[in-house]
Design a protein around this motif. Structure first.
Motif, PDB file in Angstrom:
ATOM      1  N   ILE A  93       0.929  -1.183  -0.031  1.00 14.34           N
ATOM      2  CA  ILE A  93      -0.002   0.064  -0.084  1.00 14.34           C
ATOM      3  C   ILE A  93       0.964   1.228  -0.125  1.00 14.34           C
ATOM      4  CG2 ILE A  93      -1.872   1.117   1.345  1.00 14.34           C
ATOM      5  CD1 ILE A  93      -2.271  -1.796   2.307  1.00 14.34           C
ATOM      6  N   PRO A  94       0.918   2.057  -1.021  1.00 17.64           N
ATOM      7  CA  PRO A  94       1.942   3.229  -1.269  1.00 17.64           C
ATOM      8  C   PRO A  94       1.495   4.387  -0.148  1.00 17.64           C
ATOM      9  CG  PRO A  94       0.413   2.842  -3.081  1.00 17.64           C
ATOM     10  CD  PRO A  94       0.009   2.205  -2.148  1.00 17.64           C
ATOM     11  N   GLU A  95       0.191   4.546   0.336  1.00 19.86           N
ATOM     12  CA  GLU A  95      -0.154   5.407   1.533  1.00 19.86           C
ATOM     13  C   GLU A  95       0.155   4.829   2.621  1.00 19.86           C
ATOM     14  OE1 GLU A  95      -1.394   8.466   1.104  1.00 19.86           O
ATOM     15  OE2 GLU A  95      -1.014   8.445   3.278  1.00 19.86           O
ATOM     16  N   LYS A  96       1.141   5.512   3.432  1.00 23.05           N
ATOM     17  CA  LYS A  96       1.766   5.086   4.894  1.00 23.05           C
ATOM     18  C   LYS A  96       0.763   5.827   5.730  1.00 23.05           C
ATOM     19  CE  LYS A  96       4.443   2.096   2.797  1.00 23.05           C
ATOM     20  NZ  LYS A  96       3.678   0.829   2.497  1.00 23.05           N
ATOM     21  N   SER A 135     -10.557 -11.489  -9.234  1.00 22.44           N
ATOM     22  CA  SER A 135     -11.087 -11.404 -10.649  1.00 22.44           C
ATOM     23  C   SER A 135     -10.351 -10.303 -11.209  1.00 22.44           C
ATOM     24  CB  SER A 135     -12.727 -11.308 -10.333  1.00 22.44           C
ATOM     25  OG  SER A 135     -12.736 -10.005  -9.663  1.00 22.44           O
ATOM     26  N   GLY A 136      -9.090  -9.674 -10.974  1.00 21.69           N
ATOM     27  CA  GLY A 136      -8.634  -8.797 -11.560  1.00 21.69           C
ATOM     28  C   GLY A 136      -9.440  -7.406 -11.500  1.00 21.69           C
ATOM     29  N   VAL A 137     -10.335  -7.478 -10.509  1.00 19.21           N
ATOM     30  CA  VAL A 137     -11.187  -6.336 -10.749  1.00 19.21           C
ATOM     31  C   VAL A 137     -10.522  -4.879 -10.448  1.00 19.21           C
ATOM     32  CG1 VAL A 137     -11.813  -6.200  -8.341  1.00 19.21           C
ATOM     33  CG2 VAL A 137     -13.496  -5.353  -9.989  1.00 19.21           C
ATOM     34  N   VAL A 138     -10.745  -3.874 -11.103  1.00 20.01           N
ATOM     35  CA  VAL A 138     -10.218  -2.524 -11.075  1.00 20.01           C
ATOM     36  C   VAL A 138     -11.471  -1.656 -10.460  1.00 20.01           C
ATOM     37  CG1 VAL A 138      -9.229  -0.622 -11.710  1.00 20.01           C
ATOM     38  CG2 VAL A 138      -8.810  -2.684 -13.269  1.00 20.01           C
ATOM     39  N   LEU A 139     -11.014  -0.972  -9.077  1.00 14.61           N
ATOM     40  CA  LEU A 139     -11.767  -0.218  -8.292  1.00 14.61           C
ATOM     41  C   LEU A 139     -11.608   1.474  -8.499  1.00 14.61           C
ATOM     42  CD1 LEU A 139     -12.131  -2.408  -5.269  1.00 14.61           C
ATOM     43  CD2 LEU A 139     -13.812  -2.419  -7.076  1.00 14.61           C
ATOM     44  N   PRO A 140     -12.622   2.013  -8.143  1.00 13.50           N
ATOM     45  CA  PRO A 140     -12.174   3.458  -8.169  1.00 13.50           C
ATOM     46  C   PRO A 140     -11.363   4.069  -7.210  1.00 13.50           C
ATOM     47  CG  PRO A 140     -14.550   3.190  -7.615  1.00 13.50           C
ATOM     48  CD  PRO A 140     -13.856   1.984  -7.766  1.00 13.50           C
ATOM     49  N   TYR A 141     -10.708   3.406  -6.415  1.00 15.49           N
ATOM     50  CA  TYR A 141      -9.784   3.751  -5.339  1.00 15.49           C
ATOM     51  C   TYR A 141      -8.526   3.031  -5.542  1.00 15.49           C
ATOM     52  CZ  TYR A 141     -14.031   5.401  -3.163  1.00 15.49           C
ATOM     53  OH  TYR A 141     -15.341   5.980  -2.867  1.00 15.49           O
ATOM     54  N   PRO A 142      -7.206   3.833  -4.902  1.00 12.27           N
ATOM     55  CA  PRO A 142      -5.843   2.898  -5.071  1.00 12.27           C
ATOM     56  C   PRO A 142      -6.140   1.624  -4.443  1.00 12.27           C
ATOM     57  CG  PRO A 142      -5.656   5.222  -4.355  1.00 12.27           C
ATOM     58  CD  PRO A 142      -7.099   4.881  -4.438  1.00 12.27           C
ATOM     59  N   THR A 143      -5.648   0.594  -5.280  1.00 18.51           N
ATOM     60  CA  THR A 143      -6.220  -0.721  -4.705  1.00 18.51           C
ATOM     61  C   THR A 143      -5.025  -1.473  -4.609  1.00 18.51           C
ATOM     62  OG1 THR A 143      -8.312  -0.385  -5.753  1.00 18.51           O
ATOM     63  CG2 THR A 143      -7.634  -2.849  -5.180  1.00 18.51           C
ATOM     64  N   ALA A 144      -4.625  -2.342  -3.532  1.00 20.06           N
ATOM     65  CA  ALA A 144      -3.785  -3.223  -3.362  1.00 20.06           C
ATOM     66  C   ALA A 144      -4.052  -4.560  -3.010  1.00 20.06           C
ATOM     67  CB  ALA A 144      -2.554  -2.553  -2.315  1.00 20.06           C
ATOM     68  N   SER A 145      -3.589  -5.426  -3.372  1.00 22.54           N
ATOM     69  CA  SER A 145      -3.882  -6.991  -3.138  1.00 22.54           C
ATOM     70  C   SER A 145      -2.634  -7.733  -3.006  1.00 22.54           C
ATOM     71  CB  SER A 145      -4.943  -7.508  -4.029  1.00 22.54           C
ATOM     72  OG  SER A 145      -4.493  -7.589  -5.438  1.00 22.54           O
ATOM     73  N   LEU A 146      -2.699  -8.691  -1.947  1.00 20.60           N
ATOM     74  CA  LEU A 146      -1.473  -9.765  -1.967  1.00 20.60           C
ATOM     75  C   LEU A 146      -1.513 -10.821  -3.106  1.00 20.60           C
ATOM     76  CD1 LEU A 146       0.602  -9.677   0.045  1.00 20.60           C
ATOM     77  CD2 LEU A 146      -0.677 -11.115   1.465  1.00 20.60           C
ATOM     78  N   LEU A 147      -2.790 -11.561  -3.271  1.00 22.74           N
ATOM     79  CA  LEU A 147      -2.715 -12.650  -4.134  1.00 22.74           C
ATOM     80  C   LEU A 147      -3.657 -12.232  -5.319  1.00 22.74           C
ATOM     81  CD1 LEU A 147      -1.753 -15.571  -4.509  1.00 22.74           C
ATOM     82  CD2 LEU A 147      -3.935 -16.110  -3.406  1.00 22.74           C
ATOM     83  N   LYS A 148      -2.956 -12.074  -6.487  1.00 24.04           N
ATOM     84  CA  LYS A 148      -3.856 -11.601  -7.717  1.00 24.04           C
ATOM     85  C   LYS A 148      -3.937 -12.945  -8.631  1.00 24.04           C
ATOM     86  CE  LYS A 148      -1.052  -7.418  -7.218  1.00 24.04           C
ATOM     87  NZ  LYS A 148      -0.118  -7.726  -6.096  1.00 24.04           N
ATOM     88  N   LEU A 149      -5.245 -13.248  -8.558  1.00 25.06           N
ATOM     89  CA  LEU A 149      -5.752 -14.233  -9.409  1.00 25.06           C
ATOM     90  C   LEU A 149      -6.696 -13.959 -10.441  1.00 25.06           C
ATOM     91  CD1 LEU A 149      -6.596 -16.469  -6.337  1.00 25.06           C
ATOM     92  CD2 LEU A 149      -4.459 -16.518  -7.758  1.00 25.06           C
ATOM     93  N   SER A 150      -7.015 -14.647 -11.326  1.00 21.32           N
ATOM     94  CA  SER A 150      -7.810 -14.684 -12.370  1.00 21.32           C
ATOM     95  C   SER A 150      -8.671 -15.828 -12.583  1.00 21.32           C
ATOM     96  CB  SER A 150      -7.232 -14.122 -13.742  1.00 21.32           C
ATOM     97  OG  SER A 150      -8.304 -13.941 -14.769  1.00 21.32           O
ATOM     98  N   ILE A 151      -9.758 -16.011 -11.472  1.00 25.79           N
ATOM     99  CA  ILE A 151     -10.544 -17.112 -11.446  1.00 25.79           C
ATOM    100  C   ILE A 151     -11.748 -17.101 -12.367  1.00 25.79           C
ATOM    101  CG2 ILE A 151     -11.502 -18.662  -9.885  1.00 25.79           C
ATOM    102  CD1 ILE A 151      -9.672 -18.128  -7.679  1.00 25.79           C
TER     103      ILE A 151
END
Ligand code: ZN
Length: 192
Positions: A56-59, A147-163
């Motif tokens: 998460i870039p924001e600390k 699902s690789g979804v893109v949201l209207p906020y800066p988004t961080a995820s640990l496990l990036k899947l495409s199920i």
């Protein structure tokens, strides 16, 4: 940590299953994610939360807020990583609410979190609720983006899947004749 190492933790704990599954949505899938199985181990939860916090870039975070039930434990552990406070929202008659007398002051910098992002709908609802209180949403964090979804906020995820999920008509696993299971439906009970 690499994606493989993170996925390995999910597999070891039973949080990531492979097979042929009937989801609560009625759709079929070859994979099933149950983050509760990884969150049941506080040590693994701590390791993953510290790792997610790094993404998460924001600390500068005052509060971490997640929706019940899936977001509660992650919000708690992430708030520890950020030395922030934590709260959870609840859905009542379809509306996302902040109950329990949680009081997030206007101007607070809030990180929204969720265990698994599928459509990201709940996380965005939490974010809108936070903004309605006059606080600022600095981002959305999730253990898994399935699902690789893109949201209207800066988004961080640990496990990036495409199920992929399938309808009965299009499910390749049904075509193979693979038996289907409904995960998460088994529960223990005690008769009093
Ligand atoms: Zn199927």
């Amino acid at each position: 940590m690499t994606q493989e190492q993170i996925l390995q933790i999910f597999k070891e704990t039973g949080a990531f299953l492979e097979g042929h599954f009937l989801l609560t949505s009625g759709l079929h899938s070859g994979h099933y994610i149950q983050c509760a199985r990884v969150l049941e181990d506080p040590r693994k939860t701590e390791v993953l939360s510290v790792e997610l916090a790094r993404e998460i870039p924001e600390k500068n975070v005052d509060w971490v807020v997640g929706p019940a039930l899936g977001g509660i434990l992650l919000a708690y552990e992430l708030s520890r990583a950020f030395k922030a406070k934590n709260a959870f929202t609840e859905r009542v008659d379809g509306a996302m609410l902040l109950r329990r007398n949680f009081s997030i002051p206007p101007g607070s910098r809030v990180l929204v979190c969720e265990d698994v992002l599928t459509t990201g709908g709940s996380a965005v609802e939490v974010a809108k609720l936070i903004e309605s209180l006059g606080a600022k949403v600095v981002g959305i964090a999730a253990l898994v983006n399935r699902s690789g979804v893109v949201l209207p906020y800066p988004t961080a995820s640990l496990l990036k899947l495409s199920i992929s999920n399938y309808t009965i008509e299009t499910c390749p696993l049904c075509k193979e004749g693979k038996p289907i299971t409904k995960p998460g439906s088994r529960s223990s009970s005690v008769k009093l």
